[in-house]
Design an enzyme around this catalytic site. Structure first.
Site, PDB file in Angstrom:
ATOM      1  N   GLU A  95      76.123 -29.597  22.757  1.00  0.00           N
ATOM      2  CA  GLU A  95      74.942 -29.270  22.752  1.00  0.00           C
ATOM      3  C   GLU A  95      74.623 -27.887  23.316  1.00  0.00           C
ATOM      4  OE1 GLU A  95      72.569 -31.081  21.550  1.00  0.00           O
ATOM      5  OE2 GLU A  95      72.994 -32.986  21.536  1.00  0.00           O
ATOM      6  N   SER A 139      65.422 -77.917  66.144  1.00  0.00           N
ATOM      7  CA  SER A 139      66.016 -77.841  67.640  1.00  0.00           C
ATOM      8  C   SER A 139      66.563 -76.339  67.444  1.00  0.00           C
ATOM      9  CB  SER A 139      67.167 -78.585  67.491  1.00  0.00           C
ATOM     10  OG  SER A 139      66.816 -79.905  67.687  1.00  0.00           O
TER      11      SER A 139
END
Length: 731
Positions: free
Chosen positions: A125, A385
């Protein structure tokens, strides 16, 4: 009369020339010069130059005005990206699409993109990206020459900066003015941003078809991974797609995408960027034909962070993506095995820092039948518990019981409340250690009665546990068996306090610049270590290793919630199992439903269990027969009255809540503090902050070396187990 110079007729009408003279002018009778042909030429040239200069200045002004009319660069809009949630190491957990549905993820080219891709991108590019100022005249000249000689576009002349300008201000038409606009904007960009910033912005905006923008979104959607490590075939493909993103979409036109990738490879071979053999191997790699979904890890934590933090493109969490990735399938698979409508919540906390390392809010975020979008780690549920260890911790801290003390598990009644064990049986006299490991209800409630329900609730809230009681109800004995609301994340924070030897740290899930969290007190160091040591010996689930993880299970009333919370020296993990709507699930028990998930979560963490801390200084480690007589057996308050009429021990000095000034300047003996006791059966043992200091003789008093400045708890226990405790402040 006036004398005139001789002249000849010009061949051009209206023009004359001197026959013999080359002077610029002639003199009139009055002695003045008259203009000739050269003067007229100079005037014309001057007028031409003036007009040209005016036209040039006008063009410049027009161009400048046009440039000004373009306005400032739309950088703010270009920098808008999808909000991304990342883990503690920067790995992507989840991304959110932008308001218009586009996926545009921020990227840093230097650290997050494969160098092979950048090499191909620049070669294909913009070969002189690092040196030009936005426009590359050589590239534009080459493109024009190739177009003129071959009749079609071979390579474009636009630089990466020009392409970025086009992406920032898209134009449908392709015209000279549009190209000029790109060139002007490219120069502006180069003057405003650095090369790295330009490249990062380009890599975030480059189109890849559909609603995908930027290399990260494309790499994740098409390749299923970040662009940090790409093969040659993958890099070439990602270079080729932005040239014509819609006609090369992998999910629609894979053949066109493959051909475009191969053209990139061929050109790279021609320009000697790669070898022919490498290109041949890359061409043999098939291109993906399906688009993959964006990753959604830790969706509940991500949603919470997104709602809490606005207008921040990157939100960093304390989570570990690798750990999160293995725990989410664990929750999903176990929920499916446990039955329909069942969900699972898991939270992992780092003991030292209080950071949340993983949070699985549900079995399946997208499963509506299991209320998948409800975060069960933050849901208020009955803890069963799981609060019992804190009852025992306060009892150890008060010094009236030891892990090796004996305690009765037999029927008992507190007014109208008569606690029973889960299996409806009683074990008789058992060591306190075994009572906690077996999660016996009666011993826990008897100890809670001595410790005080309000004190337990206050201490847990002080340590960061947000307990929720029914409206207008005060803490009672039932809270020891689950009669209170709590979240899984609060339980994990409290349990991490055992591994931290008595202090908790507020949980943190979002990493910000400032961390001002302060530790909060849960228990004394000795008491916290004793609880952890007891829980370490709890019998593990089937096929699990013993004495590796300290853990506790719990089951709420009606089989609505199954819990298991465990810790080692490194991390604490909490697990919840149940239905999000609170409906009962017959047979749902913490030990069989939640505990196996807990141990599997530790195994999938990829780390061996870390050892718990060593006993703090002053810890009494002894068998029952070696304990001081009052600690060998716990006796409820109701047994403190003697048949002979003797009274229970009572500390006469110091008084509860008093402040004691200690002067240590004259030595230890001068600083000694007397402790005086009335009543009780000799011999009596005195404990300071849970540590035994010796016995009190017949004079019923003893000098002790007071602890350092701060609060101190003094406890006196007589031979029958009766005790009295005061809290004083040493200053």
């Amino acid at each position: 009369m006036t004398e005139t110079a001789p002249h000849t007729q010009s061949s051009c009408p209206g023009l004359s020339r001197a026959s013999t003279s080359f002077g610029a002018s002639v003199k009139n009778v009055d002695g003045r010069d008259k203009p000739g042909h050269d003067g007229r030429r100079g005037a014309r040239a001057l007028r031409f130059l003036s007009l040209a200069a005016f036209a040039f200045i006008l063009a410049i002004c027009t161009f400048v005005g046009w440039v000004i009319s373009l306005g400032p660069l739309p950088l703010d809009e270009a920098r808008q990206v999808s909000t991304t949630i990342v883990d503690r190491n920067g790995k992507l957990l989840r991304a959110y699409a932008m308001n218009d549905g586009r996926w545009r993820l921020p990227v840093e080219a230097r650290t997050a993109v494969d160098p092979t891709y950048l090499k191909l991108l620049f070669a294909y590019e913009d070969q002189r990206f690092q040196s030009h100022r936005g426009v590359d005249p050589l590239a534009m000249g080459r493109a024009a020459l190739q177009f003129g000689t071959r009749g079609h576009i071979v390579s474009g002349g636009s630089t990466i900066t020009m392409q970025l300008a086009r992406l920032m201000e898209p134009r449908r038409q392709r015209s000279l003015s549009a190209k000029l606009r790109q060139m002007v904007r490219a120069i502006e960009l180069e003057r405003t941003l650095s090369k790295d910033q330009i490249l990062d912005l380009y890599l975030a905006l480059a189109p890849y078809g559909g609603n995908l923008e930027g290399i990260r979104a494309a790499s994740i959607a098409y390749l299923g991974k970040e662009p940090k490590r790409l093969s040659l075939a993958e890099a070439a493909l990602l270079v080729a797609l932005p040239q014509s993103p819609e006609t090369r979409r992998l999910d629609r036109f894979p053949d066109a995408a493959r051909k475009a990738r191969d053209r990139v490879l061929d050109r790279m071979v021609a320009e000697h960027q790669i070898s022919a053999d490498d290109a041949k191997q890359a061409k043999a790699v098939p291109v993906p034909k399906l688009r993959k979904p964006m990753p959604i890890l830790a969706p509940h934590a991500s949603d919470t962070a997104l709602n809490a933090i606005k207008d921040t493109p990157i939100i960093k969490l304390t989570l570990d993506a690798n750990l999160q990735k293995v725990l989410e399938p664990l929750a999903h698979d176990r929920a499916l095995a446990l039955g329909p409508n069942i969900s699972v919540g898991i939270i992992v906390v780092d003991n030292e820092s209080g950071d949340v390392l993983a949070r699985v809010g549900s079995a399946d975020y997208f499963d509506e039948t299991r209320a998948g979008q409800v975060d069960m780690t933050r849901a208020l549920r009955s803890p069963g518990s799981t609060l019992k260890p804190f009852i025992y911790g306060l009892a150890f801290e008060d010094g009236f019981v030891h892990p090796e003390s004996l305690i009765d598990d037999r029927p008992v009644r507190f007014g109208s409340y008569a606690p029973e064990n889960f299996d409806m049986t009683f074990q008789g006299t058992v060591p306190v250690r075994k009572a906690l490991q077996l999660s016996l209800n009666v011993p826990a409630i008897v100890l809670l009665d001595r410790v005080g329900s309000s004190r337990l609730a206050s201490r847990l809230r002080q340590a960061g546990g947000n307990l929720v009681l029914p409206k207008d109800e005060a803490p009672g004995l039932a809270m020891g068996l689950g009669g209170v609301g709590v979240t899984l994340q609060d339980l994990a924070q409290l349990y991490a306090g055992f591994a931290r030897l008595g202090t908790t740290k507020p949980l943190r899930e979002v990493i910000t610049g400032k961390d001002d969290r302060e530790p909060m007190r849960l228990l004394d160091q000795v008491a916290a270590w004793q609880v952890g040591n007891v829980l370490l010996g709890t019998p593990p689930p089937e096929n699990a290793a013993h004495n590796r993880i300290a853990f506790k299970t719990g089951t709420s009333y009606g089989y609505r919630d199954a819990w298991s919370v465990g810790f080692d020296g490194r991390m604490t993990i909490g697990v919840w199992v149940g239905r999000p709507d609170g409906a009962p699930v017959p047979g749902l028990i913490g030990r069989t439903a939640a505990a196996p998930i807990l141990f599997d979560a530790f195994a999938r963490s990829g780390k061996l269990p870390a050892a718990l801390p060593k006993p703090p200084k002053g810890t009494l480690v002894a068998t029952n027969t070696k304990l001081p007589l009052p600690l060998r057996r716990f006796r409820p308050v109701g047994e403190l009255v003697r048949a002979s009429g003797e009274q229970a021990p009572h500390i006469q000095f110091p008084l509860n809540g008093s402040r004691i000034d200690v002067d240590r300047s004259s030595g230890t003996e001068a600083a000694a503090m007397p402790v005086k006791v009335a009543g009780g059966v000799l011999p009596m043992t005195i404990l300071v902050n849970g540590t035994a200091l010796g016995e009190i003789g017949s004079r019923r008093q003893r000098l002790i070396d007071p602890p350092g400045p701060g609060f101190a708890r003094l406890t006196v226990i007589d031979a029958t187990g009766a005790a009295d405790t005061v809290v004083i402040r040493i200053q």
